[in-house]
Design an enzyme around this catalytic site. Structure first.
Site, PDB file in Angstrom:
ATOM      1  N   ASP A 581     -20.416 -19.574 -24.938  1.00 30.86           N
ATOM      2  CA  ASP A 581     -19.751 -20.161 -26.522  1.00 30.86           C
ATOM      3  C   ASP A 581     -18.418 -20.889 -25.754  1.00 30.86           C
ATOM      4  O   ASP A 581     -17.795 -20.265 -24.950  1.00 30.86           O
ATOM      5  CB  ASP A 581     -19.261 -19.154 -27.453  1.00 30.86           C
ATOM      6  CG  ASP A 581     -18.618 -19.725 -28.455  1.00 30.86           C
ATOM      7  OD1 ASP A 581     -19.298 -20.739 -29.153  1.00 30.86           O
ATOM      8  OD2 ASP A 581     -17.520 -19.466 -28.744  1.00 30.86           O
ATOM      9  N   GLU A 634     -22.568 -24.035 -24.130  1.00 27.94           N
ATOM     10  CA  GLU A 634     -22.134 -24.982 -25.432  1.00 27.94           C
ATOM     11  C   GLU A 634     -20.958 -25.904 -24.825  1.00 27.94           C
ATOM     12  O   GLU A 634     -19.598 -25.373 -24.757  1.00 27.94           O
ATOM     13  CB  GLU A 634     -21.766 -23.933 -26.327  1.00 27.94           C
ATOM     14  CG  GLU A 634     -21.725 -24.958 -27.597  1.00 27.94           C
ATOM     15  CD  GLU A 634     -20.451 -24.466 -28.629  1.00 27.94           C
ATOM     16  OE1 GLU A 634     -20.305 -24.680 -29.850  1.00 27.94           O
ATOM     17  OE2 GLU A 634     -19.691 -23.426 -28.096  1.00 27.94           O
TER      18      GLU A 634
END
Length: 906
Positions: A581, A634
């Site tokens: 993330d 990401e």
């Protein structure tokens, strides 16, 4: 990147006027008690025999109010300096030199300097009810997360302090008790006594336990609130002499230190027998300590944390924690009434690791670390390496060990047979707590694998599973990096879910969040009193968007903590991939910062070189240790080489989310068809850079929350047109180069935004709902998309090879149409034509590759079974020698309105 992620505030501590200390806040928050002066007031030694009499506030000194439910009841006053807390609530501790640790009272024990008991009588007695080391009987009725009395309750201040209490010298030892079989031992050095009682001793095993001494073997025991301690060894029964403050000692007439002995501890009206924790040798070897110091311990979870084990034939738990700035560390838990006074840990040299083996403590025990900060104040902290945590809002760590027997040996042996870039990879993203609200891990295992398998997805991606205190963060504010959230069950229950998914042929990816952590004062923030896991520079530490703290990637031990955590999930839970993330927030020093809020790197650039080195090390380690695992970034910027191998200077990820494709394509489909021709490039630009990285095309949770609307609700037009747009878009997405990911609920065109409170609107599929056929039709399309996708290698085999794609017509802006060819490794083609106008186009001619005499439809999103108008090309389309789009042959087909059509050679 979680641009709209919920920010969680921590509960501020309140100030207690009586002592100048901070009292505990609400449960789940953290409070820290700091001494009101540099030299905390000492108390007199604990009397060897307590006189049972009713305690009153007048005799005990000024009382401090305690939050409801976190300490003694209203008719049991807490003495001055107290900051009461349960293990799962606030964790403030106040203790000064000369006080018996944090001053938590056991049932039936007397307050130092007081003439009567403060806590209720013990509930049970005998060895079976004792904690480790016999630290008092454990109340049978105590529930997890509630201890009586509370941790952090300070000892009573002597109402009539002697000169020694006010001048700062240790209390004078009081001699009492003993037996003819135990001679008086040499008095404990004042400095050692001070540090033991204040929780600041770095080598408690040097002064506690059994040691050779003139005339025999000296045994010294620290057992607060005990009335007597007797040593049992080789037929010897010798009562030790009380030295005050819970210290007992004596010299036993023995030629050498016995291999084993036990302690019989007498409390107020009962006895308990236990092992002495201070007779055991260190449980960590030199190699472990060397690797920890070097930041290269790839199995860090096996060296740090709470590990049930057998030591010298005795079952117990080894506790180890990294706290290099601590003056001392003690173990507190439900096994010692959350009073760590009698359980100081030893420092294992310059590594900053503290260790203690506690016999008798086993699985299920709750614990925290009582850390003495550099300024002498105390804080109660959850274990950063805990493998299990209490169910939030409680915050204690839980001793655990795995007993799951894996059934996925064949899956693990073959998951790396085919590189992920050359394999089908269709992902269903799931938020476990809300997919089917109320289901635990094992209940999910009976439903999720079957559902995902029926839809034809190859993988599930689980939003963060690691323990997090605030459910509204969706798991992206992690405090327990090594613990699956206990909201849904135990770690073995989570293993069972993964095992079940593997049995169904489903790979398991999980979101991993090494970019930041929340500021909760019972967790990682200033863990040992100074910045430890976070960067020491406040500007570098504070995350500007989420109110959290960023890791110090340049510190070897912190980098080791994270790298080992990545491989921990892959090895201990058989996770098949990590989606990392918020990578962009890690890579740039100026991420979400204005000029003056950041400092350049050593070369004057904005790149966070420490984070780059960390990501490279993490990826290299995960791929080396776990064949078949994939890491996914990401990352929303144009950083070069995200999926390039580390030995070529890249970050080393296997795949990267294509945030540009996602943004541009959603902009296009959100426009009215009449305006789409002006945005045609939004759908074609992705092919300019499609092979610069190894991409995943994501329609994730971030795109269907916080006012962004669900996918079908982004589309213009009436309900029929929105669904048709939705279906055509999915057909375009599945055919476009790159892997694909779809968030739960979008597979059946849920119209409402996702909410973690109630999850997908499953009622839309209920046959009693009149429009359920519309939603079932979209779900049938997703099933068929995955079915054809998995069966035709042209759609996945050459996702990273430019030779696997060619445009037929990427410039048909007036028609709102896009046509292209995908090729497999053998050159077999598949044609995709996407049409985003609400009109029918008959005899629409497109050029086709040579070699095929005719082409047949393999998928049409306008089919009636999907809820469309059923305008199809039912007969084979004959290739004609009519040049079109630079090709020698072409076909004429019917384009349905708002639809995607796939064709292959007949």
């Amino acid at each position: 990147m979680k641009r709209a992620r919920t920010k969680r505030a921590t509960t501020a501590a309140t100030t207690t006027k009586a002592t100048g200390a901070k009292s505990a806040g609400t449960k789940g928050a953290a409070a820290e008690t700091k001494a009101a002066s540099p030299e905390p007031v000492r108390t007199k030694a604990v009397r060897a025999k307590a006189v049972r009499a009713k305690a009153t506030p007048a005799r005990l000194g000024a009382a401090v109010s305690t939050p409801a439910g976190s300490g003694p009841s209203a008719d049991e006053p807490t003495v001055s300096g107290a900051a009461a807390s349960g293990p799962g609530g606030s964790d403030a501790l106040a203790s000064g030199p000369g006080t018996p640790g944090p001053g938590t009272f056991e049932p039936g024990a007397s307050a130092p300097g007081a003439s009567g008991p403060i806590a209720p009588d013990p509930i049970s007695s005998g060895p079976s009810a004792s904690g480790p080391g016999g630290d008092g009987p454990v109340p049978e009725a105590a529930s997890p997360g509630i201890a009586a009395p509370a941790p952090g309750a300070a000892a009573a201040v002597d109402p009539d302090p002697s000169p020694s209490t006010t001048t700062g010298t240790p209390p004078r030892p009081r001699r009492g008790g003993g037996s003819k079989d135990a001679l008086p031992a040499t008095a404990l050095d004042d400095a050692d006594r001070w540090r033991l009682l204040a929780g600041e001793h770095h080598a408690p095993h040097d002064v506690l336990g059994a040691h050779p001494a003139p005339g025999g073997v000296a045994v010294r025991v620290l057992r607060p609130f005990a009335h007597a301690v007797t040593v049992l060894a080789d037929g010897l029964r010798a009562e030790l002499q009380s030295d005050g403050d819970g210290l007992f000692s004596g010299v036993l007439p023995m030629p050498e230190v016995p291999d084993a002995y036990r302690l019989l501890i007498t409390y107020d009206g009962n006895e308990s027998e236990a092992e002495d924790p201070y007779r055991f040798l260190p449980t960590l070897g030199e190699l472990d300590l060397h690797l920890i110091g070097e930041g290269r311990h790839e199995e860090l979870w096996k060296a740090l944390g709470a590990q049930p084990m057998e030591r010298q034939g005795v079952a117990g738990t080894r506790f180890t924690v990294w706290a290099p700035d601590a003056r001392g560390v003690r173990v507190a838990g439900d096994f010692n009434f959350w009073d760590g006074t009698g359980f100081p840990m030893r420092s294992l040299g310059s590594t900053g690791v503290w260790e203690l083996f506690l016999p008798g403590v086993g699985e299920g025990a709750l614990y925290k670390y009582d850390i003495c900060r550099p300024d002498g104040s105390h804080t109660l902290r959850a274990d950063p390496m805990a493998r299990q945590a209490e169910v939030p809002p409680s915050t204690a760590s839980v001793v655990t060990a795995s007993h799951h027997v894996w059934q996925d040996a064949d899956w693990m042996a073959h998951r790396g047979d085919r590189p992920v870039h050359q394999a089908p990879f269709s992902v269903y993203e799931v938020h476990l707590p809300s997919w089917r609200p109320g289901l635990d891990y094992r209940q999910l295992a009976s439903q999720l694998p079957a559902y995902v398998s029926e839809l034809g997805f190859t993988h599930v991606e689980l939003m963060p599973v690691s323990e997090h205190p605030f459910g509204g963060s969706w798991g992206y504010q992690v405090t327990g990096f090594y613990a699956p959230t206990s909201r849904l069950g135990s770690p073995d229950d989570f293993r069972f879910l993964v095992d079940s998914l593997h049995a169904a042929g489903i790979g398991v990816l999980m979101d991993w969040v090494p970019a930041h952590f929340p500021r909760d004062e019972w967790a990682l923030a200033e863990f040992d009193g100074r910045p430890l896991y976070e960067h020491p520079d406040p500007m570098r530490a504070a995350h500007p968007d989420w109110g959290t703290l960023e890791f110090d990637y340049g510190r070897t031990e912190v980098r080791n903590f994270l790298v080992a955590n990545a491989t921990y999930w892959c090895e201990e839970f058989h996770i098949d991939g990590l989606r990392v993330d918020a990578v962009a927030s890690m890579l740039y020093l100026d991420y979400s910062r204005e000029d003056g809020q950041w400092s350049p790197n050593e070369f004057g650039g904005r790149e966070n070189l420490d984070a780059v080195a960390f990501l490279q090390e993490m990826n290299a380690t995960v791929y080396r240790r776990n064949p078949g695992v994939v890491t996914i970034a990401e990352e929303s910027t144009a950083w070069d080489g995200v999926t390039r191998p580390t030995d070529q200077g890249g970050l080393g990820f296997g795949l990267k989310w294509n945030m540009g494709w996602m943004h541009d394509s959603l902009v296009y489909v959100s426009k009215e068809p009449v305006h789409r021709k002006y945005h045609h490039h939004e759908m074609t630009f992705s092919m300019v850079y499609a092979y610069s990285e190894n991409y995943v095309l994501p329609i994730s949770h971030d795109e269907v929350v916080h006012g962004k609307q669900a996918l079908v609700s982004k589309m213009p037009g009436d309900w029929w047109q929105r669904r048709a747009n939705h279906r055509a878009y999915l057909g375009f997405m599945w055919a476009h180069p790159g892997k694909q990911l779809l968030f739960m609920g979008q597979e059946f065109a849920q119209g409402a935004e996702w909410s973690e409170g109630h999850g997908p609107d499953w009622w839309l599929l209920d046959e009693t709902y009149e429009a359920s056929g519309d939603h079932r039709g979209v779900r049938s399309l997703v099933t068929d998309l995955n079915g054809v996708y998995n069966a035709l290698p042209a759609l996945w085999q050459r996702d990273t090879d430019p030779g696997g794609f060619s445009w037929i017509d990427g410039g048909a802006a007036e028609d709102n149409a896009f046509s292209f060819v995908r090729y497999d490794a053998d050159g077999s083609p598949l044609i995709a034509v996407s049409h985003f106008s609400p009109v029918v186009r008959h005899d629409y001619r497109i050029g086709v590759p040579d070699g095929a005499e005719a082409w047949v439809e393999v998928l049409n999103t306008d089919a009636a079974r999907y809820g469309g108008g059923d305008l199809r090309n039912e007969e084979p389309l004959k290739a004609e020698a009519v040049p079109a789009h630079g090709r020698d042959t072409s076909i004429a087909l019917t384009l349905p309105p708002l639809a995607t059509v796939w064709l292959r050679p007949a």
